[in-house]
Motif scaffolding. Structure first.
Motif, PDB file in Angstrom:
ATOM      1  N   LYS A 219      -7.848 -77.352 -28.273  1.00  0.00           N
ATOM      2  CA  LYS A 219      -8.794 -78.395 -27.759  1.00  0.00           C
ATOM      3  C   LYS A 219      -8.345 -79.491 -26.919  1.00  0.00           C
ATOM      4  O   LYS A 219      -9.119 -79.773 -25.631  1.00  0.00           O
ATOM      5  CB  LYS A 219      -9.688 -78.719 -28.979  1.00  0.00           C
ATOM      6  CG  LYS A 219     -10.689 -77.911 -29.510  1.00  0.00           C
ATOM      7  CD  LYS A 219     -10.908 -78.566 -30.754  1.00  0.00           C
ATOM      8  CE  LYS A 219     -12.385 -78.996 -30.713  1.00  0.00           C
ATOM      9  NZ  LYS A 219     -12.885 -79.398 -31.992  1.00  0.00           N
ATOM     10  N   MET A 220      -7.326 -79.766 -27.063  1.00  0.00           N
ATOM     11  CA  MET A 220      -6.578 -80.644 -26.375  1.00  0.00           C
ATOM     12  C   MET A 220      -6.170 -80.212 -24.793  1.00  0.00           C
ATOM     13  O   MET A 220      -6.366 -80.738 -23.660  1.00  0.00           O
ATOM     14  CB  MET A 220      -5.085 -81.261 -26.769  1.00  0.00           C
ATOM     15  CG  MET A 220      -5.345 -82.197 -28.159  1.00  0.00           C
ATOM     16  SD  MET A 220      -6.211 -83.707 -27.646  1.00  0.00           S
ATOM     17  CE  MET A 220      -5.032 -84.535 -26.355  1.00  0.00           C
ATOM     18  N   GLY A 221      -5.630 -78.769 -24.844  1.00  0.00           N
ATOM     19  CA  GLY A 221      -5.557 -78.286 -23.490  1.00  0.00           C
ATOM     20  C   GLY A 221      -6.732 -77.924 -22.886  1.00  0.00           C
ATOM     21  O   GLY A 221      -6.629 -78.141 -21.365  1.00  0.00           O
ATOM     22  N   PHE A 222      -7.760 -77.608 -23.632  1.00  0.00           N
ATOM     23  CA  PHE A 222      -9.195 -77.562 -22.880  1.00  0.00           C
ATOM     24  C   PHE A 222      -9.491 -78.753 -22.234  1.00  0.00           C
ATOM     25  O   PHE A 222     -10.078 -78.841 -20.775  1.00  0.00           O
ATOM     26  CB  PHE A 222     -10.193 -77.349 -24.019  1.00  0.00           C
ATOM     27  CG  PHE A 222     -11.503 -77.224 -23.431  1.00  0.00           C
ATOM     28  CD1 PHE A 222     -12.101 -76.232 -22.744  1.00  0.00           C
ATOM     29  CD2 PHE A 222     -12.404 -78.367 -23.530  1.00  0.00           C
ATOM     30  CE1 PHE A 222     -13.351 -76.149 -22.196  1.00  0.00           C
ATOM     31  CE2 PHE A 222     -13.735 -78.568 -23.079  1.00  0.00           C
ATOM     32  CZ  PHE A 222     -14.158 -77.471 -22.572  1.00  0.00           C
ATOM     33  N   LEU A 223      -9.148 -80.015 -22.854  1.00  0.00           N
ATOM     34  CA  LEU A 223      -9.632 -81.344 -22.384  1.00  0.00           C
ATOM     35  C   LEU A 223      -8.936 -81.591 -21.048  1.00  0.00           C
ATOM     36  O   LEU A 223      -9.345 -82.131 -20.129  1.00  0.00           O
ATOM     37  CB  LEU A 223      -9.539 -82.384 -23.191  1.00  0.00           C
ATOM     38  CG  LEU A 223     -10.376 -82.612 -24.393  1.00  0.00           C
ATOM     39  CD1 LEU A 223     -10.002 -83.500 -25.282  1.00  0.00           C
ATOM     40  CD2 LEU A 223     -11.843 -82.700 -23.930  1.00  0.00           C
ATOM     41  N   GLY A 224      -7.585 -81.150 -20.755  1.00  0.00           N
ATOM     42  CA  GLY A 224      -6.702 -81.201 -19.999  1.00  0.00           C
ATOM     43  C   GLY A 224      -7.219 -80.465 -18.639  1.00  0.00           C
ATOM     44  O   GLY A 224      -6.791 -80.804 -17.526  1.00  0.00           O
ATOM     45  N   ARG A 225      -7.803 -79.349 -18.724  1.00  0.00           N
ATOM     46  CA  ARG A 225      -8.073 -78.497 -17.650  1.00  0.00           C
ATOM     47  C   ARG A 225      -9.663 -78.462 -17.570  1.00  0.00           C
ATOM     48  O   ARG A 225     -10.142 -77.689 -16.960  1.00  0.00           O
ATOM     49  CB  ARG A 225      -7.773 -77.105 -17.754  1.00  0.00           C
ATOM     50  CG  ARG A 225      -8.014 -76.477 -19.083  1.00  0.00           C
ATOM     51  CD  ARG A 225      -7.431 -74.902 -19.028  1.00  0.00           C
ATOM     52  NE  ARG A 225      -7.988 -74.320 -19.909  1.00  0.00           N
ATOM     53  CZ  ARG A 225      -7.439 -74.139 -21.327  1.00  0.00           C
ATOM     54  NH1 ARG A 225      -6.579 -75.006 -21.710  1.00  0.00           N
ATOM     55  NH2 ARG A 225      -8.052 -73.459 -22.244  1.00  0.00           N
ATOM     56  N   LEU A 226     -10.420 -79.609 -18.144  1.00  0.00           N
ATOM     57  CA  LEU A 226     -11.832 -79.727 -18.163  1.00  0.00           C
ATOM     58  C   LEU A 226     -12.457 -79.532 -16.744  1.00  0.00           C
ATOM     59  O   LEU A 226     -13.604 -78.737 -16.788  1.00  0.00           O
ATOM     60  CB  LEU A 226     -12.413 -81.013 -18.610  1.00  0.00           C
ATOM     61  CG  LEU A 226     -13.849 -81.399 -18.902  1.00  0.00           C
ATOM     62  CD1 LEU A 226     -14.307 -80.082 -19.869  1.00  0.00           C
ATOM     63  CD2 LEU A 226     -13.989 -82.562 -19.568  1.00  0.00           C
ATOM     64  N   ARG A 227     -11.932 -80.011 -15.785  1.00  0.00           N
ATOM     65  CA  ARG A 227     -12.401 -79.950 -14.339  1.00  0.00           C
ATOM     66  C   ARG A 227     -12.536 -78.504 -14.050  1.00  0.00           C
ATOM     67  O   ARG A 227     -13.478 -78.171 -13.019  1.00  0.00           O
ATOM     68  CB  ARG A 227     -11.692 -80.777 -13.380  1.00  0.00           C
ATOM     69  CG  ARG A 227     -11.951 -82.438 -13.893  1.00  0.00           C
ATOM     70  CD  ARG A 227     -11.473 -83.190 -12.636  1.00  0.00           C
ATOM     71  NE  ARG A 227     -11.695 -84.540 -12.857  1.00  0.00           N
ATOM     72  CZ  ARG A 227     -12.755 -85.082 -12.397  1.00  0.00           C
ATOM     73  NH1 ARG A 227     -13.569 -84.437 -12.025  1.00  0.00           N
ATOM     74  NH2 ARG A 227     -12.927 -86.370 -12.861  1.00  0.00           N
ATOM     75  N   SER A 228     -11.699 -77.557 -14.425  1.00  0.00           N
ATOM     76  CA  SER A 228     -11.808 -76.316 -13.966  1.00  0.00           C
ATOM     77  C   SER A 228     -12.588 -75.259 -14.717  1.00  0.00           C
ATOM     78  O   SER A 228     -13.168 -74.058 -14.382  1.00  0.00           O
ATOM     79  CB  SER A 228     -10.467 -75.615 -14.035  1.00  0.00           C
ATOM     80  OG  SER A 228      -9.849 -75.435 -15.604  1.00  0.00           O
ATOM     81  N   MET A 229     -13.417 -75.929 -15.804  1.00  0.00           N
ATOM     82  CA  MET A 229     -14.285 -75.022 -16.600  1.00  0.00           C
ATOM     83  C   MET A 229     -15.490 -74.683 -15.880  1.00  0.00           C
ATOM     84  O   MET A 229     -16.159 -75.676 -15.327  1.00  0.00           O
ATOM     85  CB  MET A 229     -14.542 -75.692 -17.996  1.00  0.00           C
ATOM     86  CG  MET A 229     -13.238 -75.988 -18.867  1.00  0.00           C
ATOM     87  SD  MET A 229     -12.298 -74.497 -18.972  1.00  0.00           S
ATOM     88  CE  MET A 229     -13.411 -73.406 -19.927  1.00  0.00           C
TER      89      MET A 229
END
Length: 288
Positions: A219-229
């Motif tokens: 989830k921390m990794g997800f937040l770090g690349r949030l703009r690419s989702m």
């Protein structure tokens, strides 16, 4: 069907607390299961019981929560909110956000926020959100309230996916409920299209296959690349709301960040400030 908690036959039966005040509070009325018929069966079985459920989950005081009464409740047929899309989905999600807020104010924590427990039914052309499944709920009367990390891991607050919380040494606060609701919003926006679960190229599947610490890292990794989702087309605008909420989670997740102690402040910062004004005014659909 659920297993209410009772110690012996003939003793006071504790039903989910939300059912006790549902008809007394207009904010709650209609957003918890409405029971039409209750069938009771007494049997001292060694099968399913709240004691076994809590023991398997490693919850304390499980032996004090024995249950020997099986209740089968008959109510309206409920549909998962994942079947909804666009404005209607967001409107119902917000209904359930408000219901969880009211429950917390009344001293009850549902403890199991997930898409499968956020359901509803149609009434007069409108979808009414329902919070379902109170087997893991706790109240201010429970001595163990706030120290048990329970619920579906992908939707548990990041603050409860760390070693101290896993060891049941972190008290639950309203912030954890608010964050769980944001993870549900995010999950649906990325994995459901036109009310159906994506069959392929489905993001976040790996959150379901790891333990608590592993999910924390993902989830921390997800937040770090949030703009690419990229959300599904039917949840494009809803994901805009989710993005704003997730940005707040990211801001308050660092080691030097401190979550406000006031629940109302948390409600505003994490949730209400990012919801379209039409929803707050009780008119969720721009076409109305």
């Amino acid at each position: 069907m659920f297993f209410p908690q009772a110690v012996t036959i003939g003793s006071d039966i504790r039903y989910p607390d939300t059912l006790c005040f549902r008809n007394k509070d207009t904010e709650v009325d209609g957003h918890s299961p409405e029971t039409w018929m209750v069938c009771q069966w007494f049997h001292e079985s060694k099968g399913a019981s709240m004691t076994k459920i809590r023991t398997v989950l490693g919850l304390r005081e499980a032996e004090q929560r024995s249950c020997i009464l099986l209740n089968i409740n008959v109510s309206k047929k409920l549909l998962p909110i994942t079947t909804l899309t666009r404005d209607e989905f967001l409107a119902v999600w917000w209904q359930l956000v408000m219901s969880h807020r009211t429950f917390w104010k009344k001293g009850m924590n549902h403890c199991d926020v997930s898409p499968s427990n956020l359901m509803g039914y149609r009434l007069g052309g409108r979808f009414i959100g329902i919070i379902n499944d109170y087997d893991l709920s706790s109240t201010t009367r429970d001595s163990s309230r706030g120290l048990e990390r329970i619920g579906m891991i992908p939707f548990i607050s990041l603050h409860l996916l760390v070693p101290q919380a896993i060891a049941d040494k972190v008290e639950h606060i309203y912030y954890h409920v608010a964050e769980s609701l944001i993870w549900v919003l995010t999950w649906v926006c990325l994995r459901y299209e036109n009310g159906k679960l994506l069959r392929k190229n489905r993001p976040l599947d790996d959150w379901l296959t790891v333990d608590a610490m592993g999910c924390h890292d993902k989830k921390m990794g997800f937040l770090g690349r949030l703009r690419s989702m990229r959300p599904t087309p039917s949840h494009q605008q809803n994901f805009d709301v989710a993005m704003q909420c997730l940005a707040v989670i990211y801001k308050y997740t660092g080691p030097f960040a401190f979550v406000p102690a006031d629940d109302e402040e948390v409600f505003l910062i994490w949730l209400q400030n990012h919801v379209p004004a039409l929803l707050l005014e009780g008119n969720p659909f721009s076409g109305q």
